[in-house]
Write an enzyme that holds these catalytic residues in place. Structure first.
Site, PDB file in Angstrom:
ATOM      1  N   ASN A  13       0.861  -1.185   0.000  1.00  0.00           N
ATOM      2  CA  ASN A  13       0.000   0.000   0.000  1.00  0.00           C
ATOM      3  C   ASN A  13       0.899   1.237   0.000  1.00  0.00           C
ATOM      4  O   ASN A  13       1.503   1.564   1.016  1.00  0.00           O
ATOM      5  CB  ASN A  13      -0.895  -0.044   1.250  1.00  0.00           C
ATOM      6  CG  ASN A  13      -1.692   1.223   1.447  1.00  0.00           C
ATOM      7  OD1 ASN A  13      -1.787   2.063   0.551  1.00  0.00           O
ATOM      8  ND2 ASN A  13      -2.296   1.361   2.623  1.00  0.00           N
ATOM      9  N   TRP A  14       0.954   1.909  -1.149  1.00  0.00           N
ATOM     10  CA  TRP A  14       1.865   3.057  -1.273  1.00  0.00           C
ATOM     11  C   TRP A  14       1.294   4.315  -0.611  1.00  0.00           C
ATOM     12  O   TRP A  14       1.971   5.334  -0.543  1.00  0.00           O
ATOM     13  CB  TRP A  14       2.166   3.337  -2.746  1.00  0.00           C
ATOM     14  CG  TRP A  14       2.937   2.243  -3.428  1.00  0.00           C
ATOM     15  CD1 TRP A  14       3.354   1.062  -2.882  1.00  0.00           C
ATOM     16  CD2 TRP A  14       3.376   2.245  -4.788  1.00  0.00           C
ATOM     17  NE1 TRP A  14       4.036   0.319  -3.829  1.00  0.00           N
ATOM     18  CE2 TRP A  14       4.054   1.019  -5.012  1.00  0.00           C
ATOM     19  CE3 TRP A  14       3.270   3.133  -5.854  1.00  0.00           C
ATOM     20  CZ2 TRP A  14       4.623   0.685  -6.247  1.00  0.00           C
ATOM     21  CZ3 TRP A  14       3.824   2.808  -7.089  1.00  0.00           C
ATOM     22  CH2 TRP A  14       4.499   1.598  -7.278  1.00  0.00           C
ATOM     23  N   LYS A  15       0.055   4.254  -0.176  1.00  0.00           N
ATOM     24  CA  LYS A  15      -0.595   5.418   0.448  1.00  0.00           C
ATOM     25  C   LYS A  15      -0.427   6.643  -0.453  1.00  0.00           C
ATOM     26  O   LYS A  15      -0.409   6.509  -1.668  1.00  0.00           O
ATOM     27  CB  LYS A  15      -0.062   5.633   1.870  1.00  0.00           C
ATOM     28  CG  LYS A  15      -0.171   4.345   2.696  1.00  0.00           C
ATOM     29  CD  LYS A  15       0.047   4.532   4.166  1.00  0.00           C
ATOM     30  CE  LYS A  15      -0.084   3.170   4.858  1.00  0.00           C
ATOM     31  NZ  LYS A  15       0.034   3.259   6.297  1.00  0.00           N
ATOM     32  N   HIS A  98      -9.492   0.755   5.590  1.00  0.00           N
ATOM     33  CA  HIS A  98      -8.177   0.996   6.207  1.00  0.00           C
ATOM     34  C   HIS A  98      -8.360   1.959   7.376  1.00  0.00           C
ATOM     35  O   HIS A  98      -9.167   2.889   7.310  1.00  0.00           O
ATOM     36  CB  HIS A  98      -7.218   1.581   5.170  1.00  0.00           C
ATOM     37  CG  HIS A  98      -5.798   1.600   5.649  1.00  0.00           C
ATOM     38  ND1 HIS A  98      -5.346   2.529   6.558  1.00  0.00           N
ATOM     39  CD2 HIS A  98      -4.751   0.781   5.391  1.00  0.00           C
ATOM     40  CE1 HIS A  98      -4.071   2.290   6.818  1.00  0.00           C
ATOM     41  NE2 HIS A  98      -3.687   1.230   6.125  1.00  0.00           N
ATOM     42  N   GLU A 100      -6.704   4.395   8.356  1.00  0.00           N
ATOM     43  CA  GLU A 100      -6.515   5.823   8.029  1.00  0.00           C
ATOM     44  C   GLU A 100      -7.789   6.412   7.425  1.00  0.00           C
ATOM     45  O   GLU A 100      -8.126   7.568   7.670  1.00  0.00           O
ATOM     46  CB  GLU A 100      -5.303   5.992   7.097  1.00  0.00           C
ATOM     47  CG  GLU A 100      -4.002   5.797   7.871  1.00  0.00           C
ATOM     48  CD  GLU A 100      -2.820   5.292   7.063  1.00  0.00           C
ATOM     49  OE1 GLU A 100      -2.845   5.370   5.815  1.00  0.00           O
ATOM     50  OE2 GLU A 100      -1.864   4.797   7.691  1.00  0.00           O
ATOM     51  N   GLU A 170      -4.967  -5.435  11.058  1.00  0.00           N
ATOM     52  CA  GLU A 170      -3.992  -4.353  11.209  1.00  0.00           C
ATOM     53  C   GLU A 170      -4.244  -3.623  12.523  1.00  0.00           C
ATOM     54  O   GLU A 170      -5.085  -2.719  12.575  1.00  0.00           O
ATOM     55  CB  GLU A 170      -4.136  -3.352  10.062  1.00  0.00           C
ATOM     56  CG  GLU A 170      -3.857  -3.935   8.695  1.00  0.00           C
ATOM     57  CD  GLU A 170      -3.310  -2.875   7.754  1.00  0.00           C
ATOM     58  OE1 GLU A 170      -2.228  -3.108   7.205  1.00  0.00           O
ATOM     59  OE2 GLU A 170      -3.930  -1.817   7.594  1.00  0.00           O
ATOM     60  N   GLY A 176       2.753   2.018  10.873  1.00  0.00           N
ATOM     61  CA  GLY A 176       3.680   3.137  10.704  1.00  0.00           C
ATOM     62  C   GLY A 176       4.463   3.500  11.956  1.00  0.00           C
ATOM     63  O   GLY A 176       5.071   4.571  12.022  1.00  0.00           O
ATOM     64  N   SER A 215       3.784  -2.285  10.346  1.00  0.00           N
ATOM     65  CA  SER A 215       5.242  -2.280  10.504  1.00  0.00           C
ATOM     66  C   SER A 215       5.903  -3.592  10.079  1.00  0.00           C
ATOM     67  O   SER A 215       6.881  -4.033  10.693  1.00  0.00           O
ATOM     68  CB  SER A 215       5.627  -1.920  11.947  1.00  0.00           C
ATOM     69  OG  SER A 215       5.153  -0.620  12.268  1.00  0.00           O
ATOM     70  N   GLY A 236       2.883  -1.187   4.328  1.00  0.00           N
ATOM     71  CA  GLY A 236       2.864   0.242   4.023  1.00  0.00           C
ATOM     72  C   GLY A 236       4.272   0.730   3.731  1.00  0.00           C
ATOM     73  O   GLY A 236       4.795   0.550   2.626  1.00  0.00           O
ATOM     74  N   GLY A 237       4.919   1.316   4.732  1.00  0.00           N
ATOM     75  CA  GLY A 237       6.234   1.935   4.556  1.00  0.00           C
ATOM     76  C   GLY A 237       7.237   1.094   3.776  1.00  0.00           C
ATOM     77  O   GLY A 237       7.887   1.595   2.841  1.00  0.00           O
TER      78      GLY A 237
HETATM   79  P1  PGA Z   1       3.015   0.142   7.708  1.00  0.00           P
HETATM   80  O1  PGA Z   1       1.509   0.352   7.152  1.00  0.00           O
HETATM   81  O2  PGA Z   1       3.543  -1.107   7.066  1.00  0.00           O
HETATM   82  O3  PGA Z   1       3.742   1.372   7.262  1.00  0.00           O
HETATM   83  O4  PGA Z   1       2.914   0.009   9.191  1.00  0.00           O
HETATM   84  C1  PGA Z   1       0.648  -0.740   7.051  1.00  0.00           C
HETATM   85  C2  PGA Z   1      -0.670  -0.304   6.507  1.00  0.00           C
HETATM   86  O5  PGA Z   1      -1.075   0.850   6.724  1.00  0.00           O
HETATM   87  O6  PGA Z   1      -1.347  -1.101   5.841  1.00  0.00           O
END
Ligand code: PGA
Length: 260
Positions: A13-15, A98, A100, A170, A176, A215, A236-237
């Site tokens: 997930n590149w956000k 998600h 977010e 998650e 993050g 993470s 994510g990251g």
């Molecule tokens: P992260 O994000 O790997 O940066 O913790 C995971 C996600 O939001 O799906």
């Protein structure tokens, strides 16, 4: 279907990251570096504007594409929205719910359920995210929160629809933060989620794919892939770095251990 027959899924997930040039470069590097493993599905989930050019770029490759969200509506006067119908010709997957989106954009469980149904109407595979925040965890309410999120999103679905869904566990406090859940904790929640689906949808149990997210890195991924109820990762990251991301894909190899 047994645990060994579920295909791994590693989704990046590149956000809201990458310029157009960076997106092309990252996808190209992942395509080059990630050796295609027949039992692993690799999915890139870029920002909306890069979906069409990346679909062109990745045509014929084993890498699939996903979107980070979709509208609950199919079409109409909804300024700024992007529908599942628009995404479906270019993507196989879409993230729904998600944390977010839930927290920063006030998506309620009802909105998440409507988005899930919209995705299913157009043949997309939704990756439904569930998970507790730190306060809920400390209050011992993790399973209660997840039960609520699953019930509101899935209770009206048929067995056939449920078979198309992927669940991503998650924990919000792990996203993050560089502070992942332990594989044992993730396993116990994933096992509980699988049981929840069995109670409602019977035959689904062994087929349902459950991802862990929060993470995940190339260094810690292996631990998650060695437990029996986790079938991949939502990253994510670490998905913004081709070497890291492909390291996570490679880490599924160690999971062979769980099949033996
Ligand atoms: P992260 O994000 O790997 O940066 O913790 C995971 C996600 O939001 O799906």
């Amino acid at each position: 279907m047994t645990v060994g027959e579920r295909r791994w899924l590693i989704a990046g997930n590149w956000k809201m990251h990458t310029t157009y040039e960076e997106a092309l470069e990252l996808a190209g590097a992942i395509q080059q570096r990630c050796r295609s493993l027949p039992d692993v599905e690799v999915v890139l989930i870029p920002p909306f504007p890069w979906i069409v050019p990346l679909a062109e770029r990745l045509r014929g490759s084993a890498i699939a594409l996903g979107a980070q969200t979709c509208s609950a509506y199919d079409q109409g006067a909804y300024t700024g929205e992007v529908s599942a119908r628009m995404i479906a010709p270019f993507c196989q997957y879409v993230i729904v719910g998600h944390s977010e989106r839930r927290r920063l954009f006030a998506e309620t469980d009802e909105v998440v359920a409507a988005k899930l149904r919209a995705a299913l109407r157009y043949g997309l595979r939704p990756i439904l995210c569930v998970g507790e925040d730190l306060e809920e965890r400390e209050a011992g309410a993790t399973l209660h929160v997840i039960e609520h999120q699953l019930r509101l999103a899935c209770e009206a679905l048929s067995l056939a629809e449920c078979k198309r869904i992927i669940i991503a566990y998650e924990p919000v406090w792990a996203i993050g933060t560089g502070r992942p859940a332990t594989p044992a904790d993730a396993q116990s929640v994933a096992e509980w989620i699988r049981r929840w689906f069995v109670l409602r949808f019977g035959e689904l149990d062994e087929q349902l794919r459950i991802l862990y997210g929060g993470s995940v890195t190339a260094e810690n991924a292996r631990g998650f892939f060695e437990v029996p109820d986790i079938d991949g990762a939502l990253v994510g990251g670490a998905s913004l770095d081709a070497a890291q991301f492909c390291g996570i894909v490679e880490a599924t190899r160690s999971a062979k251990a769980r099949l033996e």
